[in-house]
Write a protein that holds these residues in place. Structure first.
Motif, PDB file in Angstrom:
ATOM      1  N   UNK A   1       0.809  -1.204   0.000  1.00  0.00           N
ATOM      2  CA  UNK A   1       0.000   0.000   0.000  1.00  0.00           C
ATOM      3  C   UNK A   1       0.852   1.268   0.000  1.00  0.00           C
ATOM      4  N   UNK A   2       1.976   1.199   0.693  1.00  0.00           N
ATOM      5  CA  UNK A   2       2.831   2.386   0.738  1.00  0.00           C
ATOM      6  C   UNK A   2       3.407   2.723  -0.633  1.00  0.00           C
ATOM      7  N   UNK A   3       3.629   1.707  -1.455  1.00  0.00           N
ATOM      8  CA  UNK A   3       4.148   1.968  -2.803  1.00  0.00           C
ATOM      9  C   UNK A   3       3.065   2.638  -3.649  1.00  0.00           C
ATOM     10  N   UNK A   4       1.819   2.228  -3.490  1.00  0.00           N
ATOM     11  CA  UNK A   4       0.719   2.892  -4.189  1.00  0.00           C
ATOM     12  C   UNK A   4       0.585   4.336  -3.704  1.00  0.00           C
ATOM     13  N   UNK A  47      -3.337   5.718   2.562  1.00  0.00           N
ATOM     14  CA  UNK A  47      -2.557   5.877   3.791  1.00  0.00           C
ATOM     15  C   UNK A  47      -3.227   5.179   4.968  1.00  0.00           C
ATOM     16  N   UNK A  48      -4.522   5.260   5.074  1.00  0.00           N
ATOM     17  CA  UNK A  48      -5.206   4.577   6.172  1.00  0.00           C
ATOM     18  C   UNK A  48      -5.152   3.061   6.007  1.00  0.00           C
ATOM     19  N   UNK A  49      -5.285   2.579   4.772  1.00  0.00           N
ATOM     20  CA  UNK A  49      -5.174   1.142   4.519  1.00  0.00           C
ATOM     21  C   UNK A  49      -3.762   0.658   4.837  1.00  0.00           C
ATOM     22  N   UNK A  50      -2.745   1.429   4.447  1.00  0.00           N
ATOM     23  CA  UNK A  50      -1.360   1.060   4.749  1.00  0.00           C
ATOM     24  C   UNK A  50      -1.128   1.023   6.256  1.00  0.00           C
ATOM     25  N   UNK A  51      -1.709   1.970   6.972  1.00  0.00           N
ATOM     26  CA  UNK A  51      -1.555   2.010   8.427  1.00  0.00           C
ATOM     27  C   UNK A  51      -2.216   0.800   9.089  1.00  0.00           C
ATOM     28  N   UNK A  52      -3.447   0.513   8.700  1.00  0.00           N
ATOM     29  CA  UNK A  52      -4.178  -0.614   9.293  1.00  0.00           C
ATOM     30  C   UNK A  52      -3.511  -1.944   8.942  1.00  0.00           C
ATOM     31  N   UNK A  53      -3.157  -2.136   7.677  1.00  0.00           N
ATOM     32  CA  UNK A  53      -2.523  -3.402   7.298  1.00  0.00           C
ATOM     33  C   UNK A  53      -1.131  -3.531   7.906  1.00  0.00           C
ATOM     34  N   UNK A  54      -0.404  -2.431   8.019  1.00  0.00           N
ATOM     35  CA  UNK A  54       0.914  -2.483   8.633  1.00  0.00           C
ATOM     36  C   UNK A  54       0.847  -2.883  10.097  1.00  0.00           C
ATOM     37  N   UNK A  75       6.531   2.243  10.496  1.00  0.00           N
ATOM     38  CA  UNK A  75       5.282   2.729  11.083  1.00  0.00           C
ATOM     39  C   UNK A  75       5.389   4.219  11.405  1.00  0.00           C
ATOM     40  N   UNK A  76       6.530   4.620  11.972  1.00  0.00           N
ATOM     41  CA  UNK A  76       6.744   6.037  12.276  1.00  0.00           C
ATOM     42  C   UNK A  76       6.768   6.901  11.017  1.00  0.00           C
ATOM     43  N   UNK A  77       7.408   6.395   9.968  1.00  0.00           N
ATOM     44  CA  UNK A  77       7.442   7.144   8.708  1.00  0.00           C
ATOM     45  C   UNK A  77       6.045   7.303   8.118  1.00  0.00           C
ATOM     46  N   UNK A 123       8.445   7.989   2.046  1.00  0.00           N
ATOM     47  CA  UNK A 123       7.871   6.788   1.438  1.00  0.00           C
ATOM     48  C   UNK A 123       8.927   5.951   0.724  1.00  0.00           C
ATOM     49  N   UNK A 124       9.923   6.586   0.110  1.00  0.00           N
ATOM     50  CA  UNK A 124      11.013   5.832  -0.510  1.00  0.00           C
ATOM     51  C   UNK A 124      11.831   5.119   0.573  1.00  0.00           C
ATOM     52  N   UNK A 125      12.102   5.806   1.681  1.00  0.00           N
ATOM     53  CA  UNK A 125      12.825   5.170   2.787  1.00  0.00           C
ATOM     54  C   UNK A 125      12.044   3.987   3.336  1.00  0.00           C
ATOM     55  N   UNK A 126      10.745   4.146   3.457  1.00  0.00           N
ATOM     56  CA  UNK A 126       9.892   3.057   3.940  1.00  0.00           C
ATOM     57  C   UNK A 126       9.919   1.866   2.992  1.00  0.00           C
ATOM     58  N   UNK A 127       9.877   2.148   1.703  1.00  0.00           N
ATOM     59  CA  UNK A 127       9.938   1.074   0.713  1.00  0.00           C
ATOM     60  C   UNK A 127      11.288   0.359   0.767  1.00  0.00           C
TER      61      UNK A 127
END
Length: 146
Positions: A1-4, A47-54, A75-77, A123-127
């Motif tokens: 989700x974060x990549x999207x 962003x909310x989907x990425x947060x919940x799934x993460x 998660x912090x990022x 987001x790149x760092x997270x990926x």
């Protein structure tokens, strides 16, 4: 989700940069009017989907939420990306500033671009953390008794 979400934010960067660099206030206004549609159709749900799934994956997988530092950092990022979007990015305000063919304040335009740029970097760092998964543990879990 974060990549999207990264793709959605990149679209906002392109629109915002075009609005900042153009000499046509009408084009800038149209770009700023389009941005909230991207935010509400893509940014918020992604962003909310990425947060919940993460959080869910962190709680249910062997990685844990706070076992490995890269999971906690991701998660912090993501929370930081959401906060930057909520508190620093204001396409509606920029659309109002350019209404009627008036030019927006250049420093305001560049601050909007900087907020989006910060989101891209996070987001790149997270990926990268997701891909490389450094094995360093944040806390050591005790070994089970034999």
């Amino acid at each position: 989700m974060s990549v999207a979400l990264l793709g959605e934010v990149w679209g906002l960067v392109v629109l915002n940069t075009a609005a900042t660099l153009t000499n046509d206030p009408g084009l800038a206004h149209a770009a700023y009017l389009l941005m909230p549609n991207l935010v509400f159709a893509g940014g918020i749900p992604l962003s909310l989907t990425a947060l919940v799934t993460g959080i869910t994956l962190g709680l249910t997988s062997h990685w844990g939420l706070f076992r490995y530092y890269w999971v906690a950092v991701k998660l912090g990022l993501l929370v930081a990306v959401i906060c930057v979007g909520m508190f620093l990015f204001d396409p509606e305000g920029m659309a109002a500033a350019t209404e009627g063919g008036t030019a927006a304040v250049v420093s305001d335009q560049w601050s909007q671009t900087a907020a989006l740029g910060a989101q891209i970097v996070m987001l790149i760092a997270s990926t990268a953390l997701s891909v490389f998964k450094p094995r360093w543990k944040l806390r050591v879990t005790p070994a089970p008794a034999a």
